[in-house]
Enzyme design. Sequence first.
Site, PDB file in Angstrom:
ATOM      1  N   LYS A 244      15.299 121.476  19.910  1.00  0.00           N
ATOM      2  CA  LYS A 244      16.266 121.697  19.060  1.00  0.00           C
ATOM      3  C   LYS A 244      17.320 122.755  19.627  1.00  0.00           C
ATOM      4  O   LYS A 244      16.881 123.563  20.498  1.00  0.00           O
ATOM      5  CB  LYS A 244      15.959 122.185  17.498  1.00  0.00           C
ATOM      6  CG  LYS A 244      15.279 123.552  17.551  1.00  0.00           C
ATOM      7  CD  LYS A 244      16.309 124.591  17.228  1.00  0.00           C
ATOM      8  CE  LYS A 244      15.683 125.918  17.359  1.00  0.00           C
ATOM      9  NZ  LYS A 244      16.047 127.120  18.016  1.00  0.00           N
TER      10      LYS A 244
ATOM     11  N   ASP B 156      10.101 127.419  11.917  1.00  0.00           N
ATOM     12  CA  ASP B 156      10.967 126.164  12.309  1.00  0.00           C
ATOM     13  C   ASP B 156      10.153 124.687  12.134  1.00  0.00           C
ATOM     14  O   ASP B 156      11.120 123.896  12.224  1.00  0.00           O
ATOM     15  CB  ASP B 156      11.315 126.353  14.001  1.00  0.00           C
ATOM     16  CG  ASP B 156      12.388 127.303  13.994  1.00  0.00           C
ATOM     17  OD1 ASP B 156      13.195 127.644  12.944  1.00  0.00           O
ATOM     18  OD2 ASP B 156      12.526 127.593  15.221  1.00  0.00           O
TER      19      ASP B 156
END
Length: 297
Positions: free
Chosen positions: A11, A137
């Site tokens: 990401k 996350d």
Amino acid sequence: MDKIDIFARAKINTALDVTGKREDGYHDLRMIMQTVNLCDNISIEKSKETGIELTSNLAWLPCDGRNLIYRAAEVLIDRCGIKKGVKIKLFKRIPAAAGLAGGSSDCAATLVAMRRLFGLNISNTELMKIGEELGADVPYCIMRGTALAEGKGEILTRLPAFPDAYVLLAKPPINVSTPAVFKEFSMDKVEKRPDIEKMISCIENNDLQGICDNMCNVLETVTEKNYPIIKDIKQAMLDHKALGSMMSGSGPTVFGFFTTYEDGIEALKFVRSTYHVKEIYLTTVFNIKQHKGTSVN
Ligand code: ATP
């Protein structure tokens, strides 16, 4: 099913704001998260012996309980009373400790793959709760695509798909510790903060140039100050036709958006040779809508 092969994608953050400090020591964040197609490969096979056997292509990476893949498999084996063991192979491409959530993504992919391999009756919400215990996350890495992440990163709102783009990822040869960056971070040093609402409206309008013009990461005030190479690589990408360039997460990875493959490759060649960056990849944006029907890949 005895074996499953999955991708764990990296990401980037197209916006990162710190909105306060919490009593538990964490910071409150507002981030726009975007999955990209640079990925690690994970293969999980049921084995007759009990226990978890993890191997990887990187000699330095621990393959025991310090690895988030191991922890993810262990949590599900314990919680769901799985009697069999697993053999897991990891092929890592995502640079580690780079601001690309490589470990969190491996963890998320392992949770989703174990659920499928053993036919576990666990909802996405439950899986995200389990993931949150392993890393802030991880819930986003289960969700993937374009999202607004708040709190420690675990409060998620799905956003519309991101405009198609080539993404150049360059990790300078320096090591950055995320806790150390947050420790050094001071709001007093921040001159510019991201306008998250404006970013969201640019995403809604599929306006890549608008997104690039509004990208902002307040953690650059720490990492870029300590490592000027980050600013230099950003400028080099902009000089080579990037529509925008920024540091991801706490760094040190720098990314740039390009409209053509050729422009991305030209920038890659320049950054690689000028700044001796070995960990450099040209990839694309990953959107969930392109992959309807596949929950992992
Ligand atoms: P974030 O963007 O969430 O801060 P990061 O890119 O900074 O992530 P990771 O690549 O997730 O950092 O790894 C940070 C540390 O976590 C590594 O130094 C490594 O020792 C440990 N780790 C545990 N499991 C993994 C894994 N599967 N892959 C990579 N690192 C792992």
